[in-house]
Design a protein around this motif. Structure first.
Motif, PDB file in Angstrom:
ATOM      1  N   GLU A  17      -2.401  -1.692  10.487  1.00  0.00           N
ATOM      2  CA  GLU A  17      -3.301  -1.287   9.409  1.00  0.00           C
ATOM      3  C   GLU A  17      -4.753  -1.670   9.713  1.00  0.00           C
ATOM      4  O   GLU A  17      -5.680  -0.932   9.378  1.00  0.00           O
ATOM      5  CB  GLU A  17      -2.844  -1.871   8.072  1.00  0.00           C
ATOM      6  CG  GLU A  17      -1.457  -1.407   7.637  1.00  0.00           C
ATOM      7  CD  GLU A  17      -1.266   0.103   7.626  1.00  0.00           C
ATOM      8  OE1 GLU A  17      -2.242   0.853   7.370  1.00  0.00           O
ATOM      9  OE2 GLU A  17      -0.133   0.555   7.890  1.00  0.00           O
ATOM     10  N   ARG A  33      -9.032   0.744   0.384  1.00  0.00           N
ATOM     11  CA  ARG A  33      -8.259  -0.487   0.310  1.00  0.00           C
ATOM     12  C   ARG A  33      -7.267  -0.491   1.454  1.00  0.00           C
ATOM     13  O   ARG A  33      -6.990   0.546   2.045  1.00  0.00           O
ATOM     14  CB  ARG A  33      -7.536  -0.633  -1.024  1.00  0.00           C
ATOM     15  CG  ARG A  33      -6.537   0.476  -1.319  1.00  0.00           C
ATOM     16  CD  ARG A  33      -5.740   0.316  -2.589  1.00  0.00           C
ATOM     17  NE  ARG A  33      -4.489  -0.384  -2.566  1.00  0.00           N
ATOM     18  CZ  ARG A  33      -3.490  -0.275  -1.706  1.00  0.00           C
ATOM     19  NH1 ARG A  33      -3.592   0.464  -0.661  1.00  0.00           N
ATOM     20  NH2 ARG A  33      -2.376  -0.934  -1.857  1.00  0.00           N
ATOM     21  N   SER A  35      -3.479  -2.613   2.649  1.00  0.00           N
ATOM     22  CA  SER A  35      -2.422  -3.596   2.427  1.00  0.00           C
ATOM     23  C   SER A  35      -1.618  -3.687   3.716  1.00  0.00           C
ATOM     24  O   SER A  35      -1.957  -3.038   4.705  1.00  0.00           O
ATOM     25  CB  SER A  35      -1.529  -3.167   1.257  1.00  0.00           C
ATOM     26  OG  SER A  35      -0.820  -1.992   1.576  1.00  0.00           O
ATOM     27  N   CYS A  39      -3.338   1.836   4.795  1.00  0.00           N
ATOM     28  CA  CYS A  39      -4.797   1.832   4.792  1.00  0.00           C
ATOM     29  C   CYS A  39      -5.219   3.121   4.110  1.00  0.00           C
ATOM     30  O   CYS A  39      -4.915   4.207   4.585  1.00  0.00           O
ATOM     31  CB  CYS A  39      -5.356   1.787   6.216  1.00  0.00           C
ATOM     32  SG  CYS A  39      -7.146   1.972   6.289  1.00  0.00           S
ATOM     33  N   LEU A 127      -5.887 -10.043   6.696  1.00  0.00           N
ATOM     34  CA  LEU A 127      -4.928  -9.205   5.972  1.00  0.00           C
ATOM     35  C   LEU A 127      -3.573  -9.881   5.893  1.00  0.00           C
ATOM     36  O   LEU A 127      -2.904  -9.840   4.859  1.00  0.00           O
ATOM     37  CB  LEU A 127      -4.813  -7.837   6.648  1.00  0.00           C
ATOM     38  CG  LEU A 127      -3.874  -6.825   5.999  1.00  0.00           C
ATOM     39  CD1 LEU A 127      -4.265  -6.551   4.554  1.00  0.00           C
ATOM     40  CD2 LEU A 127      -3.868  -5.528   6.801  1.00  0.00           C
ATOM     41  N   ARG A 131      -2.702 -10.252   2.215  1.00  0.00           N
ATOM     42  CA  ARG A 131      -1.757  -9.167   1.950  1.00  0.00           C
ATOM     43  C   ARG A 131      -2.388  -7.860   1.478  1.00  0.00           C
ATOM     44  O   ARG A 131      -1.795  -6.811   1.570  1.00  0.00           O
ATOM     45  CB  ARG A 131      -0.677  -9.564   0.937  1.00  0.00           C
ATOM     46  CG  ARG A 131       0.090 -10.813   1.288  1.00  0.00           C
ATOM     47  CD  ARG A 131       0.739 -10.593   2.580  1.00  0.00           C
ATOM     48  NE  ARG A 131       2.059 -11.165   2.695  1.00  0.00           N
ATOM     49  CZ  ARG A 131       2.554 -11.533   3.852  1.00  0.00           C
ATOM     50  NH1 ARG A 131       1.853 -11.400   4.931  1.00  0.00           N
ATOM     51  NH2 ARG A 131       3.757 -12.014   3.934  1.00  0.00           N
ATOM     52  N   SER A 132      -3.595  -7.902   0.936  1.00  0.00           N
ATOM     53  CA  SER A 132      -4.283  -6.706   0.455  1.00  0.00           C
ATOM     54  C   SER A 132      -5.777  -6.999   0.393  1.00  0.00           C
ATOM     55  O   SER A 132      -6.175  -8.111   0.058  1.00  0.00           O
ATOM     56  CB  SER A 132      -3.768  -6.340  -0.943  1.00  0.00           C
ATOM     57  OG  SER A 132      -4.417  -5.192  -1.428  1.00  0.00           O
ATOM     58  N   SER A 134      -9.788  -5.054  -0.489  1.00  0.00           N
ATOM     59  CA  SER A 134     -10.565  -3.897  -0.933  1.00  0.00           C
ATOM     60  C   SER A 134     -11.420  -3.415   0.244  1.00  0.00           C
ATOM     61  O   SER A 134     -11.611  -4.128   1.226  1.00  0.00           O
ATOM     62  CB  SER A 134     -11.471  -4.278  -2.105  1.00  0.00           C
ATOM     63  OG  SER A 134     -12.515  -5.130  -1.655  1.00  0.00           O
TER      64      SER A 134
END
Length: 146
Positions: A17, A33, A35, A39, A127, A131-132, A134
């Motif tokens: 990602e 965003r 995660s 992506c 990441l 985990r997520s 913006s």
């Protein structure tokens, strides 16, 4: 695909990602965003009106679609990656056949990942922890690595 060694604490999913994110930003396409499993990039919007043509958009989309797998060769392309690649090949097909475009995009994506490996790994580490992220956070992290 090019095999590379990475820090063992970074999962293939994070690298995959992060590869998409860094490629999108480097090709002038925004990230909404990201995660560990997706992506989400901005739609092209006025990308073409900003002086870029179909070929440039095709290359950008092709590299973005393939950068995840190039960054983490053991991963597979998701349905959205495949759709983005299909759109890239369609846009590029005005000049070349889709199969040739796909091969060219693969070479570009592998080269892109080699050239931007440090930024991809830096983003992947964050990441992995959070985990997520913006799109704004992704920009901040990528900006620190320049």
């Amino acid at each position: 695909m090019i095999e590379t060694t990475t820090c063992e604490t970074i999962s293939d999913g994070s690298l995959h990602e992060a590869g998409h994110c860094v490629a999108a930003l480097r090709y002038g396409i925004g990230v909404r965003r990201v995660s560990l499993d997706e992506c989400e990039i901005e739609p092209p919007g006025d990308f073409l009106e900003q002086g870029r043509h179909h070929g440039a958009l095709a290359v950008g989309y092709g590299v973005i679609a393939l950068a995840g797998q190039a960054a983490a060769p053991k991963t597979v392309m998701s349905t959205s990656d495949q759709l983005l690649l299909a759109n890239a090949c369609f846009l590029g097909s005005f000049a070349d056949c889709p199969a040739e475009m796909s091969r060219a995009f693969s070479v570009l994506a592998e080269r892109f990942v080699l050239d931007h490996r440090e930024q991809i790994e830096m983003l992947a580490k964050v990441l992995e922890e959070r985990r997520s992220l913006s799109g704004v956070e992704v920009l901040e992290i990528i900006g620190r690595g320049q």
